[in-house]
Write an enzyme that holds these catalytic residues in place. Structure first.
Site, PDB file in Angstrom:
ATOM      1  N   THR A   6      -2.431   3.826   2.649  1.00 29.26           N
ATOM      2  CA  THR A   6      -2.039   5.188   2.294  1.00 29.26           C
ATOM      3  C   THR A   6      -2.571   6.155   3.343  1.00 29.26           C
ATOM      4  O   THR A   6      -3.531   5.841   4.053  1.00 29.26           O
ATOM      5  CB  THR A   6      -2.583   5.579   0.898  1.00 29.26           C
ATOM      6  OG1 THR A   6      -2.101   6.882   0.555  1.00 29.26           O
ATOM      7  CG2 THR A   6      -4.108   5.616   0.881  1.00 29.26           C
ATOM      8  N   ARG A   7      -1.938   7.322   3.411  1.00 30.53           N
ATOM      9  CA  ARG A   7      -2.482   8.427   4.215  1.00 30.53           C
ATOM     10  C   ARG A   7      -3.015   9.523   3.300  1.00 30.53           C
ATOM     11  O   ARG A   7      -3.380  10.594   3.748  1.00 30.53           O
ATOM     12  CB  ARG A   7      -1.404   8.982   5.148  1.00 30.53           C
ATOM     13  CG  ARG A   7      -1.050   8.023   6.267  1.00 30.53           C
ATOM     14  CD  ARG A   7      -0.108   8.631   7.307  1.00 30.53           C
ATOM     15  NE  ARG A   7       0.044   7.705   8.425  1.00 30.53           N
ATOM     16  CZ  ARG A   7       0.820   6.633   8.402  1.00 30.53           C
ATOM     17  NH1 ARG A   7       1.535   6.372   7.325  1.00 30.53           N
ATOM     18  NH2 ARG A   7       0.896   5.824   9.439  1.00 30.53           N
ATOM     19  N   ASN A   8      -3.051   9.239   2.010  1.00 31.12           N
ATOM     20  CA  ASN A   8      -3.479  10.217   1.007  1.00 31.12           C
ATOM     21  C   ASN A   8      -5.006  10.174   0.869  1.00 31.12           C
ATOM     22  O   ASN A   8      -5.568   9.211   0.347  1.00 31.12           O
ATOM     23  CB  ASN A   8      -2.792   9.886  -0.328  1.00 31.12           C
ATOM     24  CG  ASN A   8      -3.078  10.902  -1.407  1.00 31.12           C
ATOM     25  OD1 ASN A   8      -4.188  11.406  -1.538  1.00 31.12           O
ATOM     26  ND2 ASN A   8      -2.069  11.191  -2.216  1.00 31.12           N
TER      27      ASN A   8
ATOM     28  N   ASP B 231       1.827   1.637  -5.956  1.00 32.80           N
ATOM     29  CA  ASP B 231       3.014   2.454  -6.188  1.00 32.80           C
ATOM     30  C   ASP B 231       2.837   3.035  -7.576  1.00 32.80           C
ATOM     31  O   ASP B 231       2.415   2.336  -8.503  1.00 32.80           O
ATOM     32  CB  ASP B 231       4.298   1.641  -6.094  1.00 32.80           C
ATOM     33  CG  ASP B 231       5.537   2.545  -6.049  1.00 32.80           C
ATOM     34  OD1 ASP B 231       5.429   3.663  -5.512  1.00 32.80           O
ATOM     35  OD2 ASP B 231       6.594   2.142  -6.548  1.00 32.80           O
ATOM     36  N   SER B 232       3.089   4.300  -7.693  1.00 29.03           N
ATOM     37  CA  SER B 232       2.824   4.933  -8.980  1.00 29.03           C
ATOM     38  C   SER B 232       3.840   6.030  -9.228  1.00 29.03           C
ATOM     39  O   SER B 232       4.537   6.484  -8.318  1.00 29.03           O
ATOM     40  CB  SER B 232       1.409   5.512  -9.014  1.00 29.03           C
ATOM     41  OG  SER B 232       1.218   6.415  -7.947  1.00 29.03           O
TER      42      SER B 232
ATOM     43  N   TYR C 104       2.456  15.202 -10.584  1.00 33.08           N
ATOM     44  CA  TYR C 104       2.747  15.698 -11.932  1.00 33.08           C
ATOM     45  C   TYR C 104       1.480  16.013 -12.731  1.00 33.08           C
ATOM     46  O   TYR C 104       1.565  16.352 -13.915  1.00 33.08           O
ATOM     47  CB  TYR C 104       3.615  14.677 -12.693  1.00 33.08           C
ATOM     48  CG  TYR C 104       4.963  14.442 -12.049  1.00 33.08           C
ATOM     49  CD1 TYR C 104       6.071  15.219 -12.396  1.00 33.08           C
ATOM     50  CD2 TYR C 104       5.136  13.456 -11.075  1.00 33.08           C
ATOM     51  CE1 TYR C 104       7.312  15.016 -11.799  1.00 33.08           C
ATOM     52  CE2 TYR C 104       6.367  13.245 -10.472  1.00 33.08           C
ATOM     53  CZ  TYR C 104       7.451  14.025 -10.830  1.00 33.08           C
ATOM     54  OH  TYR C 104       8.675  13.837 -10.238  1.00 33.08           O
ATOM     55  N   ASP C 105       0.315  15.890 -12.095  1.00 36.20           N
ATOM     56  CA  ASP C 105      -0.961  16.149 -12.796  1.00 36.20           C
ATOM     57  C   ASP C 105      -0.992  17.468 -13.574  1.00 36.20           C
ATOM     58  O   ASP C 105      -1.503  17.513 -14.692  1.00 36.20           O
ATOM     59  CB  ASP C 105      -2.138  16.127 -11.811  1.00 36.20           C
ATOM     60  CG  ASP C 105      -2.544  14.716 -11.388  1.00 36.20           C
ATOM     61  OD1 ASP C 105      -2.200  13.759 -12.112  1.00 36.20           O
ATOM     62  OD2 ASP C 105      -3.201  14.574 -10.345  1.00 36.20           O
TER      63      ASP C 105
ATOM     64  N   PHE D  27      -2.598  16.127  -7.954  1.00 38.35           N
ATOM     65  CA  PHE D  27      -1.360  16.347  -7.205  1.00 38.35           C
ATOM     66  C   PHE D  27      -0.208  15.790  -8.034  1.00 38.35           C
ATOM     67  O   PHE D  27      -0.410  15.281  -9.137  1.00 38.35           O
ATOM     68  CB  PHE D  27      -1.434  15.675  -5.818  1.00 38.35           C
ATOM     69  CG  PHE D  27      -1.793  14.217  -5.857  1.00 38.35           C
ATOM     70  CD1 PHE D  27      -0.807  13.234  -5.821  1.00 38.35           C
ATOM     71  CD2 PHE D  27      -3.122  13.815  -5.949  1.00 38.35           C
ATOM     72  CE1 PHE D  27      -1.136  11.892  -5.867  1.00 38.35           C
ATOM     73  CE2 PHE D  27      -3.455  12.463  -5.991  1.00 38.35           C
ATOM     74  CZ  PHE D  27      -2.460  11.496  -5.956  1.00 38.35           C
TER      75      PHE D  27
ATOM     76  N   ARG E 145      -4.298   5.098 -11.919  1.00 39.27           N
ATOM     77  CA  ARG E 145      -4.726   4.482 -10.664  1.00 39.27           C
ATOM     78  C   ARG E 145      -6.127   3.910 -10.810  1.00 39.27           C
ATOM     79  O   ARG E 145      -6.412   2.810 -10.348  1.00 39.27           O
ATOM     80  CB  ARG E 145      -4.678   5.498  -9.509  1.00 39.27           C
ATOM     81  CG  ARG E 145      -4.942   4.866  -8.145  1.00 39.27           C
ATOM     82  CD  ARG E 145      -4.648   5.808  -6.987  1.00 39.27           C
ATOM     83  NE  ARG E 145      -3.241   6.142  -6.941  1.00 39.27           N
ATOM     84  CZ  ARG E 145      -2.731   7.290  -7.381  1.00 39.27           C
ATOM     85  NH1 ARG E 145      -3.519   8.239  -7.846  1.00 39.27           N
ATOM     86  NH2 ARG E 145      -1.442   7.514  -7.330  1.00 39.27           N
TER      87      ARG E 145
END
Length: 201
Positions: free
Chosen positions: A8-10, A73-74, A158-159, A156, A185
């Protein structure tokens, strides 16, 4: 120190996995992200389910870098929308990663849905692939309901409209440590802990 690639880049996802490993006392593992390895071609997410997308991403990362890799994937599955957006969550409005547009579209679609039918679940699948070795896929779900307007600035996607079961605050109003303990997660990553503990030796 063994390197573990989270594909990921998150930065928030990287922080979450690092906090979970630290909280579990798993040492000797350095979690790195895609920004820390040479770029490689990433296959598009074309699987019809979260499991397929997570596994494809983890396999690509492990093959390209030679590092044990985790990918997730979420998304959000909304009861009144028959489980959609699901795997399309990040691009529900038509443009990938436009959180605000995605939120506004969902709120518009649920405008006439009464509070008691606004159930939803955040879903996360995480895949752990060891190059030339075993593959593990796990799933975490976090049930809740959808508010009528966004609240909070933590998180971030839909939180800001997701209110977890047993909570009056939105996911975006929870502290990071609270969210780690509850989130889809966090649940999926914790399901990988036995494998990660064995990997850390």
């Amino acid at each position: 120190m063994t390197r573990l690639l989270l594909a990921t880049r998150n930065a928030k996802k990287l922080g979450e996995l690092r906090r979970i490993l630290a909280a579990e006392g798993i040492e000797g593992v350095e979690v790195i992200g895609l920004a820390d390895v040479p770029e490689f071609p990433e296959a598009p997410e074309t699987a019809p389910d979260f499991e397929g997308n997570a596994l494809a991403k983890a396999r690509d990362a492990a093959e390209a870098t030679g590092l044990p890799s985790i990918a997730d994937d979420s998304g959000i599955a909304i009861d009144a929308l028959n489980g959609m957006p699901g795997v399309l969550s990040a691009r529900w409005s038509g443009k990938h990663g436009d959180d605000l547009a995605n939120l506004e579209l969902v709120l518009g679609q649920l405008n006439d849905v009464p509070d008691e039918r606004r159930g939803a679940a955040f879903v996360c699948t995480a895949a752990f692939v060891v190059p030339g070795g075993e593959e593990t896929v796990v799933r975490g779900e976090w049930r809740g309901t959808l508010a009528r307007a966004p609240r909070g600035s933590n998180g971030f996607g839909y939180d800001p409209i997701f209110v977890p079961e047993g909570e009056t605050r939105s996911s975006a109003e929870l502290e990071p440590s609270e969210k780690d303990a509850l989130s889809h997660r966090g649940r999926a990553l914790r399901a990988l802990l036995p494998k990660l503990r064995a990997f850390a030796g």
